[in-house]
Design a protein around this motif. Structure first.
Motif, PDB file in Angstrom:
ATOM      1  N   MET A  12     -12.339  13.664 -13.261  1.00  0.00           N
ATOM      2  CA  MET A  12     -11.625  14.280 -12.184  1.00  0.00           C
ATOM      3  C   MET A  12     -11.107  13.161 -11.680  1.00  0.00           C
ATOM      4  N   ALA A  13      -9.696  12.821 -11.173  1.00  0.00           N
ATOM      5  CA  ALA A  13      -9.287  12.139 -10.706  1.00  0.00           C
ATOM      6  C   ALA A  13      -9.539  11.856  -9.172  1.00  0.00           C
ATOM      7  N   LEU A  14      -9.872  10.638  -8.605  1.00  0.00           N
ATOM      8  CA  LEU A  14     -10.275  10.131  -7.087  1.00  0.00           C
ATOM      9  C   LEU A  14      -9.132  10.647  -6.223  1.00  0.00           C
ATOM     10  N   PRO A  15      -9.424  11.177  -5.192  1.00  0.00           N
ATOM     11  CA  PRO A  15      -8.320  11.075  -4.122  1.00  0.00           C
ATOM     12  C   PRO A  15      -8.094   9.681  -3.787  1.00  0.00           C
ATOM     13  N   VAL A  16      -6.560   9.560  -3.511  1.00  0.00           N
ATOM     14  CA  VAL A  16      -5.915   8.279  -3.340  1.00  0.00           C
ATOM     15  C   VAL A  16      -5.345   8.497  -1.854  1.00  0.00           C
ATOM     16  N   ILE A  17      -5.849   7.255  -1.209  1.00  0.00           N
ATOM     17  CA  ILE A  17      -5.038   6.732   0.039  1.00  0.00           C
ATOM     18  C   ILE A  17      -3.799   5.616  -0.413  1.00  0.00           C
ATOM     19  N   GLU A  18      -2.818   5.645   0.177  1.00  0.00           N
ATOM     20  CA  GLU A  18      -1.723   4.733   0.116  1.00  0.00           C
ATOM     21  C   GLU A  18      -1.756   3.933   1.401  1.00  0.00           C
ATOM     22  N   CYS A  19      -1.863   2.832   0.982  1.00  0.00           N
ATOM     23  CA  CYS A  19      -1.587   1.760   2.242  1.00  0.00           C
ATOM     24  C   CYS A  19      -0.521   1.106   2.282  1.00  0.00           C
ATOM     25  N   PHE A  20       0.559   1.303   3.140  1.00  0.00           N
ATOM     26  CA  PHE A  20       1.796   0.544   3.218  1.00  0.00           C
ATOM     27  C   PHE A  20       1.568  -0.483   4.161  1.00  0.00           C
ATOM     28  N   SER A  21       1.718  -1.775   3.579  1.00  0.00           N
ATOM     29  CA  SER A  21       1.602  -2.736   4.701  1.00  0.00           C
ATOM     30  C   SER A  21       2.075  -4.283   4.232  1.00  0.00           C
ATOM     31  N   ASP A  22       2.569  -5.211   5.014  1.00  0.00           N
ATOM     32  CA  ASP A  22       3.065  -6.238   4.705  1.00  0.00           C
ATOM     33  C   ASP A  22       1.811  -7.178   4.688  1.00  0.00           C
ATOM     34  N   LEU A  23       1.935  -7.941   3.506  1.00  0.00           N
ATOM     35  CA  LEU A  23       0.769  -8.987   3.478  1.00  0.00           C
ATOM     36  C   LEU A  23       0.801  -9.974   4.579  1.00  0.00           C
ATOM     37  N   HIS A  24       1.670 -10.280   5.135  1.00  0.00           N
ATOM     38  CA  HIS A  24       1.874 -11.416   6.492  1.00  0.00           C
ATOM     39  C   HIS A  24       1.501 -10.477   7.671  1.00  0.00           C
ATOM     40  N   CYS A  25       1.118  -9.386   7.551  1.00  0.00           N
ATOM     41  CA  CYS A  25       1.046  -8.767   8.982  1.00  0.00           C
ATOM     42  C   CYS A  25      -0.259  -9.038   9.204  1.00  0.00           C
ATOM     43  N   PRO A  26      -0.541  -9.551  10.437  1.00  0.00           N
ATOM     44  CA  PRO A  26      -2.024  -9.745  11.037  1.00  0.00           C
ATOM     45  C   PRO A  26      -2.615  -8.304  11.369  1.00  0.00           C
ATOM     46  N   TRP A  27      -1.872  -7.547  12.025  1.00  0.00           N
ATOM     47  CA  TRP A  27      -2.675  -5.950  11.855  1.00  0.00           C
ATOM     48  C   TRP A  27      -3.098  -5.375  10.728  1.00  0.00           C
ATOM     49  N   ALA A  28      -2.483  -5.577   9.634  1.00  0.00           N
ATOM     50  CA  ALA A  28      -2.884  -5.190   8.315  1.00  0.00           C
ATOM     51  C   ALA A  28      -4.012  -6.074   7.719  1.00  0.00           C
ATOM     52  N   TYR A  29      -3.918  -7.092   8.291  1.00  0.00           N
ATOM     53  CA  TYR A  29      -5.235  -8.088   7.806  1.00  0.00           C
ATOM     54  C   TYR A  29      -6.411  -7.678   8.507  1.00  0.00           C
ATOM     55  N   LEU A  30      -6.303  -7.120   9.888  1.00  0.00           N
ATOM     56  CA  LEU A  30      -7.363  -6.479  10.543  1.00  0.00           C
ATOM     57  C   LEU A  30      -7.941  -5.317  10.212  1.00  0.00           C
ATOM     58  N   ALA A  31      -6.849  -4.507   9.598  1.00  0.00           N
ATOM     59  CA  ALA A  31      -7.096  -3.244   8.835  1.00  0.00           C
ATOM     60  C   ALA A  31      -8.133  -3.524   7.756  1.00  0.00           C
ATOM     61  N   SER A  32      -7.685  -4.505   6.756  1.00  0.00           N
ATOM     62  CA  SER A  32      -8.373  -4.637   5.679  1.00  0.00           C
ATOM     63  C   SER A  32      -9.608  -5.428   5.887  1.00  0.00           C
ATOM     64  N   PHE A  33      -9.821  -5.876   6.821  1.00  0.00           N
ATOM     65  CA  PHE A  33     -11.050  -6.561   7.237  1.00  0.00           C
ATOM     66  C   PHE A  33     -12.270  -5.431   7.643  1.00  0.00           C
ATOM     67  N   ARG A  34     -11.648  -4.262   8.339  1.00  0.00           N
ATOM     68  CA  ARG A  34     -12.268  -3.127   8.818  1.00  0.00           C
ATOM     69  C   ARG A  34     -12.764  -2.271   7.486  1.00  0.00           C
ATOM     70  N   LEU A  35     -11.838  -2.283   6.585  1.00  0.00           N
ATOM     71  CA  LEU A  35     -11.995  -1.299   5.360  1.00  0.00           C
ATOM     72  C   LEU A  35     -13.159  -2.148   4.413  1.00  0.00           C
ATOM     73  N   ARG A  36     -12.968  -3.412   4.437  1.00  0.00           N
ATOM     74  CA  ARG A  36     -13.730  -3.946   3.678  1.00  0.00           C
ATOM     75  C   ARG A  36     -15.290  -3.958   3.709  1.00  0.00           C
ATOM     76  N   GLN A  37     -15.544  -3.636   5.367  1.00  0.00           N
ATOM     77  CA  GLN A  37     -16.958  -3.527   5.773  1.00  0.00           C
ATOM     78  C   GLN A  37     -17.535  -2.166   5.347  1.00  0.00           C
ATOM     79  N   LEU A  38     -16.516  -1.245   5.016  1.00  0.00           N
ATOM     80  CA  LEU A  38     -17.187   0.092   4.729  1.00  0.00           C
ATOM     81  C   LEU A  38     -16.879   0.461   3.344  1.00  0.00           C
ATOM     82  N   TRP A  39     -16.290  -0.525   2.616  1.00  0.00           N
ATOM     83  CA  TRP A  39     -16.018   0.121   1.134  1.00  0.00           C
ATOM     84  C   TRP A  39     -16.985   0.127   0.333  1.00  0.00           C
TER      85      TRP A  39
END
Length: 237
Positions: free
Chosen positions: A1-28
């Motif tokens: 069964m396919a897993l649910p998918v979240i799409e993350c639209f972001s720019d790699l030079h965006c510091p706010w996306a970096y912050l989001a990635s940091f928080r996701l990484r803690q929970l992943w």
């Protein structure tokens, strides 16, 4: 069964996306194997028709440092001529990793951001991208030879443009980062507060901080993606 998918639209030079990635990484670790994150290019270079805006990042970075002191981030201190004027090659690298395995993509998007914001590396350069791929291959399933062949061939160059067009013009996302859940719901820059920047005057006019548990917001976002079924077919490039 396919897993649910979240799409993350972001720019790699965006510091706010970096912050989001940091928080996701803690929970992943608690969510790996329960859903997939698909990383989508949301190129600010494309929509704004300009290179990586160093003066804007110089305003945002001290604010991000205050929001999340544990995040490895600093203003660019190397010579200006070494500044990455474009992130298109880095977007292509991320798609090369994503074509192989979601764990490789998750790790590479993080390493790309750390390399730029925390280590002052020019991720527009081929040798830096290949070095990052080698680092990722130590902890995630990434065939570096295949990665190199895909990147050198430009296999995913058009996909960067397609993703950016989908995000900006089809989905009309508010900005970077925006998470698109399986239901189609869009969540922009969660638990980040609201910064007001006057780009013309290069001034931070104000910041309204987020009050609450940021990780709880991300946890609820991931749980919602798992438990809420899609209401419309997902749009993919």
């Amino acid at each position: 069964m396919a897993l649910p998918v979240i799409e993350c639209f972001s720019d790699l030079h965006c510091p706010w996306a970096y912050l989001a990635s940091f928080r996701l990484r803690q929970l992943w670790p608690a969510y790996r194997g329960r859903l997939t994150i698909r990383w989508r290019a949301l190129s600010l270079e494309y929509i704004n028709q300009r290179g990586t805006p160093k003066p804007i990042l110089d305003l945002e970075i001290p604010l991000i440092q205050q929001i999340e002191p544990a995040l490895p981030i600093q203003r660019w201190s190397r010579p200006d001529w070494e500044w990455p004027a474009t992130f298109w090659p880095a977007f292509e690298a991320l798609l090369c990793a994503q074509a192989q395995h979601p764990d490789a993509a998750f790790e590479l998007q993080w390493r790309l951001r750390v390399a730029f914001f925390g280590e002052q590396r020019c991720v527009a350069l081929r040798h830096e991208l290949l070095a990052l791929a080698q680092e990722v291959a130590q902890v995630a399933p990434l065939d570096v030879a295949r990665f190199k062949a895909d990147w050198d061939s430009g296999r995913f160059k058009a996909q960067v443009l397609a993703d950016s067009r989908q995000g900006w013009h089809t989905l009309r996302v508010p900005g970077s980062p925006t998470f698109v859940l399986p239901s189609g719901e869009q969540v922009h820059n969660p638990a980040a507060g609201q910064a007001t920047i006057d780009e013309a005057a290069l001034t931070l006019r104000g910041y309204q901080p987020f009050r609450g548990d940021a990780l709880a917001v991300y946890r609820e976002l991931l749980d919602r993606a798992i438990h809420v079924a899609p209401t419309t077919p997902a749009m993919h490039s």
